[in-house]
Design a protein around this motif. Structure first.
Motif, PDB file in Angstrom:
ATOM      1  N   ALA A 114      17.700  27.820   9.309  1.00  0.00           N
ATOM      2  CA  ALA A 114      17.214  28.490   8.091  1.00  0.00           C
ATOM      3  C   ALA A 114      17.861  27.914   6.833  1.00  0.00           C
ATOM      4  CB  ALA A 114      17.437  30.003   8.192  1.00  0.00           C
ATOM      5  N   LYS A 115      18.006  26.602   6.796  1.00  0.00           N
ATOM      6  CA  LYS A 115      18.566  25.951   5.620  1.00  0.00           C
ATOM      7  C   LYS A 115      17.505  25.859   4.518  1.00  0.00           C
ATOM      8  CE  LYS A 115      22.538  25.065   7.549  1.00  0.00           C
ATOM      9  NZ  LYS A 115      23.781  25.748   7.119  1.00  0.00           N
ATOM     10  N   ASN A 116      17.969  25.767   3.291  1.00  0.00           N
ATOM     11  CA  ASN A 116      17.064  25.643   2.149  1.00  0.00           C
ATOM     12  C   ASN A 116      16.644  24.183   2.008  1.00  0.00           C
ATOM     13  OD1 ASN A 116      15.610  26.138  -0.163  1.00  0.00           O
ATOM     14  ND2 ASN A 116      17.387  26.011  -1.504  1.00  0.00           N
ATOM     15  N   LEU A 117      15.765  23.773   2.906  1.00  0.00           N
ATOM     16  CA  LEU A 117      15.327  22.374   2.965  1.00  0.00           C
ATOM     17  C   LEU A 117      13.863  22.279   2.544  1.00  0.00           C
ATOM     18  CD1 LEU A 117      15.848  19.405   3.920  1.00  0.00           C
ATOM     19  CD2 LEU A 117      15.042  20.147   6.174  1.00  0.00           C
ATOM     20  N   ILE A 118      13.553  21.314   1.682  1.00  0.00           N
ATOM     21  CA  ILE A 118      12.173  21.089   1.244  1.00  0.00           C
ATOM     22  C   ILE A 118      11.632  19.867   1.971  1.00  0.00           C
ATOM     23  CG2 ILE A 118      10.681  20.550  -0.721  1.00  0.00           C
ATOM     24  CD1 ILE A 118      12.823  21.872  -2.516  1.00  0.00           C
ATOM     25  N   VAL A 119      10.490  20.027   2.636  1.00  0.00           N
ATOM     26  CA  VAL A 119       9.844  18.917   3.337  1.00  0.00           C
ATOM     27  C   VAL A 119       8.476  18.683   2.705  1.00  0.00           C
ATOM     28  CG1 VAL A 119       8.976  18.038   5.533  1.00  0.00           C
ATOM     29  CG2 VAL A 119      11.043  19.453   5.495  1.00  0.00           C
ATOM     30  N   ILE A 120       8.240  17.469   2.236  1.00  0.00           N
ATOM     31  CA  ILE A 120       6.950  17.096   1.643  1.00  0.00           C
ATOM     32  C   ILE A 120       6.242  16.151   2.592  1.00  0.00           C
ATOM     33  CG2 ILE A 120       5.829  15.889  -0.274  1.00  0.00           C
ATOM     34  CD1 ILE A 120       8.055  16.855  -2.083  1.00  0.00           C
ATOM     35  N   VAL A 121       5.032  16.535   3.006  1.00  0.00           N
ATOM     36  CA  VAL A 121       4.234  15.694   3.888  1.00  0.00           C
ATOM     37  C   VAL A 121       3.258  14.882   3.043  1.00  0.00           C
ATOM     38  CG1 VAL A 121       2.627  15.620   5.824  1.00  0.00           C
ATOM     39  CG2 VAL A 121       4.418  17.354   5.770  1.00  0.00           C
ATOM     40  N   ASN A 122       3.404  13.580   3.076  1.00  0.00           N
ATOM     41  CA  ASN A 122       2.485  12.683   2.387  1.00  0.00           C
ATOM     42  C   ASN A 122       1.350  12.354   3.359  1.00  0.00           C
ATOM     43  OD1 ASN A 122       1.288  10.811   0.685  1.00  0.00           O
ATOM     44  ND2 ASN A 122       2.686   9.169   1.262  1.00  0.00           N
ATOM     45  N   ASP A 123       0.355  13.210   3.401  1.00  0.00           N
ATOM     46  CA  ASP A 123      -0.745  13.071   4.368  1.00  0.00           C
ATOM     47  C   ASP A 123      -1.787  12.117   3.803  1.00  0.00           C
ATOM     48  OD1 ASP A 123      -2.405  13.382   6.513  1.00  0.00           O
ATOM     49  OD2 ASP A 123      -3.203  15.312   5.877  1.00  0.00           O
ATOM     50  N   ASN A 124      -1.497  10.828   3.878  1.00  0.00           N
ATOM     51  CA  ASN A 124      -2.384   9.832   3.278  1.00  0.00           C
ATOM     52  C   ASN A 124      -3.283   9.130   4.286  1.00  0.00           C
ATOM     53  OD1 ASN A 124      -0.553   8.248   4.637  1.00  0.00           O
ATOM     54  ND2 ASN A 124       0.362   7.353   2.812  1.00  0.00           N
ATOM     55  N   GLN A 125      -3.197   9.543   5.569  1.00  0.00           N
ATOM     56  CA  GLN A 125      -4.031   8.947   6.619  1.00  0.00           C
ATOM     57  C   GLN A 125      -3.896   7.422   6.649  1.00  0.00           C
ATOM     58  OE1 GLN A 125      -8.024  10.432   6.063  1.00  0.00           O
ATOM     59  NE2 GLN A 125      -7.401  12.558   6.373  1.00  0.00           N
ATOM     60  N   ALA A 143       0.822  -1.214   0.000  1.00  0.00           N
ATOM     61  CA  ALA A 143       0.000   0.000   0.000  1.00  0.00           C
ATOM     62  C   ALA A 143       0.855   1.261   0.000  1.00  0.00           C
ATOM     63  CB  ALA A 143      -0.938  -0.002   1.201  1.00  0.00           C
ATOM     64  N   SER A 144       1.897   1.278   0.827  1.00  0.00           N
ATOM     65  CA  SER A 144       2.723   2.486   0.924  1.00  0.00           C
ATOM     66  C   SER A 144       3.389   2.818  -0.403  1.00  0.00           C
ATOM     67  CB  SER A 144       3.786   2.312   2.014  1.00  0.00           C
ATOM     68  OG  SER A 144       4.590   1.170   1.764  1.00  0.00           O
ATOM     69  N   ASN A 145       3.728   1.804  -1.182  1.00  0.00           N
ATOM     70  CA  ASN A 145       4.374   2.034  -2.475  1.00  0.00           C
ATOM     71  C   ASN A 145       3.373   2.389  -3.570  1.00  0.00           C
ATOM     72  OD1 ASN A 145       7.420   1.448  -2.381  1.00  0.00           O
ATOM     73  ND2 ASN A 145       6.535  -0.166  -1.109  1.00  0.00           N
ATOM     74  N   LEU A 146       2.223   1.755  -3.561  1.00  0.00           N
ATOM     75  CA  LEU A 146       1.210   2.097  -4.556  1.00  0.00           C
ATOM     76  C   LEU A 146       0.728   3.531  -4.374  1.00  0.00           C
ATOM     77  CD1 LEU A 146      -0.965  -1.174  -4.643  1.00  0.00           C
ATOM     78  CD2 LEU A 146       0.901  -0.488  -6.173  1.00  0.00           C
ATOM     79  N   GLY A 147       0.783   4.023  -3.139  1.00  0.00           N
ATOM     80  CA  GLY A 147       0.259   5.354  -2.849  1.00  0.00           C
ATOM     81  C   GLY A 147       1.173   6.500  -3.226  1.00  0.00           C
ATOM     82  N   VAL A 148       2.440   6.226  -3.573  1.00  0.00           N
ATOM     83  CA  VAL A 148       3.368   7.325  -3.873  1.00  0.00           C
ATOM     84  C   VAL A 148       3.875   7.285  -5.312  1.00  0.00           C
ATOM     85  CG1 VAL A 148       4.148   7.557  -1.487  1.00  0.00           C
ATOM     86  CG2 VAL A 148       5.379   6.026  -3.038  1.00  0.00           C
ATOM     87  N   VAL A 149       3.199   6.565  -6.189  1.00  0.00           N
ATOM     88  CA  VAL A 149       3.684   6.418  -7.565  1.00  0.00           C
ATOM     89  C   VAL A 149       3.725   7.777  -8.271  1.00  0.00           C
ATOM     90  CG1 VAL A 149       3.206   5.420  -9.833  1.00  0.00           C
ATOM     91  CG2 VAL A 149       2.971   4.012  -7.780  1.00  0.00           C
TER      92      VAL A 149
END
Length: 211
Positions: free
Chosen positions: A167-178, A47-53
């Motif tokens: 204050a680093k140039n860091l990108i954080v992506i939240v995969n809020d898939n519940q 499931a975790s892999n199918l959800g991030v394709v």
């Protein structure tokens, strides 16, 4: 494992940058079929892999791995990432002796920056990596992908606090898939739920879906 036309053409993420929108949709289908086929035989995280394709495809279209680094929290959702980074031919060996790891692994590919298999570590790992790159005066983006379940871990909060201070140039992506192991609880989960119900969020999501 069946032979898939588009996947067999991919030797690096650079290859998918030239795909049309129609080809990208077909690629997502091929990736899901491949994951289901291999996990059905070898076991693994389905499931975790199918959800991030689509998320994985988008990340590799926008950024330039390995000049840019994608750090997957837990990394149990990295199967599509492995397929896009040239490991399709070996993918049938996933989780087998002497085969591909079920997680990111530095020895496998320059596109894997950490040997990861634990939760809530991606932001701190990504922050350490971008700090090192800055010291070396190396360009490139560092992107941490963290799920809603892993985001509740104390290590993730410590890393966010540290990143805000540095204050680093860091990108954080939240995969809020519940889709964490158990039902999410607490103030952060409640806030994310309320956020997705706002008019601005729904309008933004509608525009993205329409596009």
């Amino acid at each position: 494992m069946g032979i898939y036309t588009l996947l067999s053409k991919i030797h690096s993420p650079e290859d998918i940058k030239h795909f049309s929108q129609k080809e990208l949709k077909a690629l997502a289908v091929e990736i899901r079929r491949t994951i289901i086929e291999v996990v059905g035989k070898n076991g693994g995280h389905l499931a975790s892999n199918l959800g991030v394709v689509e998320l994985t495809i988008a990340l590799h279209r926008v950024f330039n791995s390995p000049e840019d680094a994608i750090v997957w929290d837990v990394s149990h959702q990295c199967y599509a990432h492995k397929l896009i980074t040239g490991r399709y031919a070996e993918f049938a060996t996933l989780r087998q002796a002497y085969g591909l790891s079920g997680f990111t692994k530095k020895a496998e590919s320059p596109h894997d920056f950490f040997d990861n298999g634990h939760s809530s570590t991606s932001i701190s790992s990504a922050l350490g990596l971008i700090t090192a790159w800055n010291i070396q005066e190396k360009g490139g983006h560092v992107i941490a992908v963290i799920g809603d379940g892993a985001l509740t871990g104390g290590m993730a909060f410590e890393a966010l606090s540290n990143a805000g201070q540095l204050a680093k140039n860091l990108i954080v992506i939240v995969n809020d898939n519940q889709m964490s192991i158990d039902q999410n609880t607490g103030a952060l989960s409640s806030y994310l739920s309320r956020l997705t119900m706002t008019t601005h969020y729904q309008f933004f999501r509608h525009c993205i879906d329409k596009f």
